[in-house]
Write an enzyme that holds these catalytic residues in place. Structure first.
Site: not given
Ligand code: OAD
Length: 236
Positions: A56, A107
């Site tokens: 990420y 999300h």
């Protein structure tokens, strides 16, 4: 005074592709390079948090370097004449940076972190990294503010309600593979016109009043927006 029509726009990775952010399932997409189970599940976080953080962090870096494209910008123009709500599966902030006012992230949001102790503790990330050892105010490790596979989608009910109120529903750049998000279109009213903008074949999600526009978002969205603003489309 006439009441503004409500436009709901449902976006996926394809709308940010022309900003340089990778999609997931196109050839060369992220899920060709990574196994979802290794980086985007609660099990991955338990097994190898460093790998998840790194995955990420790289995504965040890419987002910080990207800029909104013609499609994000055109959607802002729609607000001149319509009540526009955007429901995005994207974790980037390009809709907000373009200037869209009402954006729901199904999300999660890559530029935020949250506590592993209390999911209500959400923070803006300064820069591109969450490091092992970065902690919330209660002393727990921070994780990306992302909805992983196998986790609840907290904004889903809100998104269903917004969709059920749409006078026009526009789908942009999503393969409609991931549920429950992909099922949102089924919450629209019976006579609600639906548009899909995607350069590739997308499975018809089983709806009748559907117009497919086989264009990239950067080209197709400004054209559709222009037509809507000029009142050139026959809408119910
Ligand atoms: P996908 O990668 O599954 O689909 C991207 C879609 O964008 C495809 O239909 C492409 O044809 C289309 N596309 C590619 N380039 C485009 C362009 N220039 N303009 C318009 N469309 C273009 O991405 P999503 O459907 O967004 O979730 O994926 C849904 C979810 O799966 C994501 O939110 C993410 C992912 O795993 C999580 O990580 C939880």
């Amino acid at each position: 005074m006439s009441v503004q029509k409500k436009i709901v726009v449902f976006t996926g990775a394809g709308i940010s592709a022309e900003s340089g952010i990778s999609t997931f399932r196109d050839s060369g997409g992220l899920w060709e390079k990574y196994d979802i189970r290794d980086v985007a599940t609660p099990e991955a976080w338990t097994k190898n948090p460093n790998l998840v953080l790194e995955f990420y962090n790289q995504r965040r870096k890419q987002v910080l370097e990207a800029k909104p494209n013609a499609a994000h910008k055109a959607l802002v123009e729609l607000e001149k004449k319509f009540n526009v709500r955007i429901i995005t599966q994207n974790v980037d902030d390009l809709h907000e940076r373009a200037g869209s006012k009402n954006v729901v992230h199904l999300h999660g949001e890559i530029r935020k972190s949250r506590s592993t102790f209390n999911p209500e503790l959400v923070y803006e990330i300064d820069g591109w990294e969450i490091k092992a050892g970065d902690k919330c105010e209660k002393g727990s490790q921070l994780r990306p503010h992302i909805v992983w596979f196998g986790e609840q989608v907290p904004e889903m009910e809100n998104a269903q309600e917004i969709s059920s109120d749409a006078d026009i529903f526009i789908i942009i750049g999503t393969s409609l593979n991931v549920y429950p998000a992909a099922g949102l279109v089924h919450f629209t009213k019976k006579d609600c016109p639906i548009f899909i903008i995607d350069p590739n074949e997308v499975n018809n999600p089983g709806i009748s009043n559907l117009v497919m526009i086989r264009e990239s978002a950067g080209k197709g969205v400004p054209i559709l927006v222009e037509k809507l603003l000029r009142g050139e489309l026959q809408l119910s």
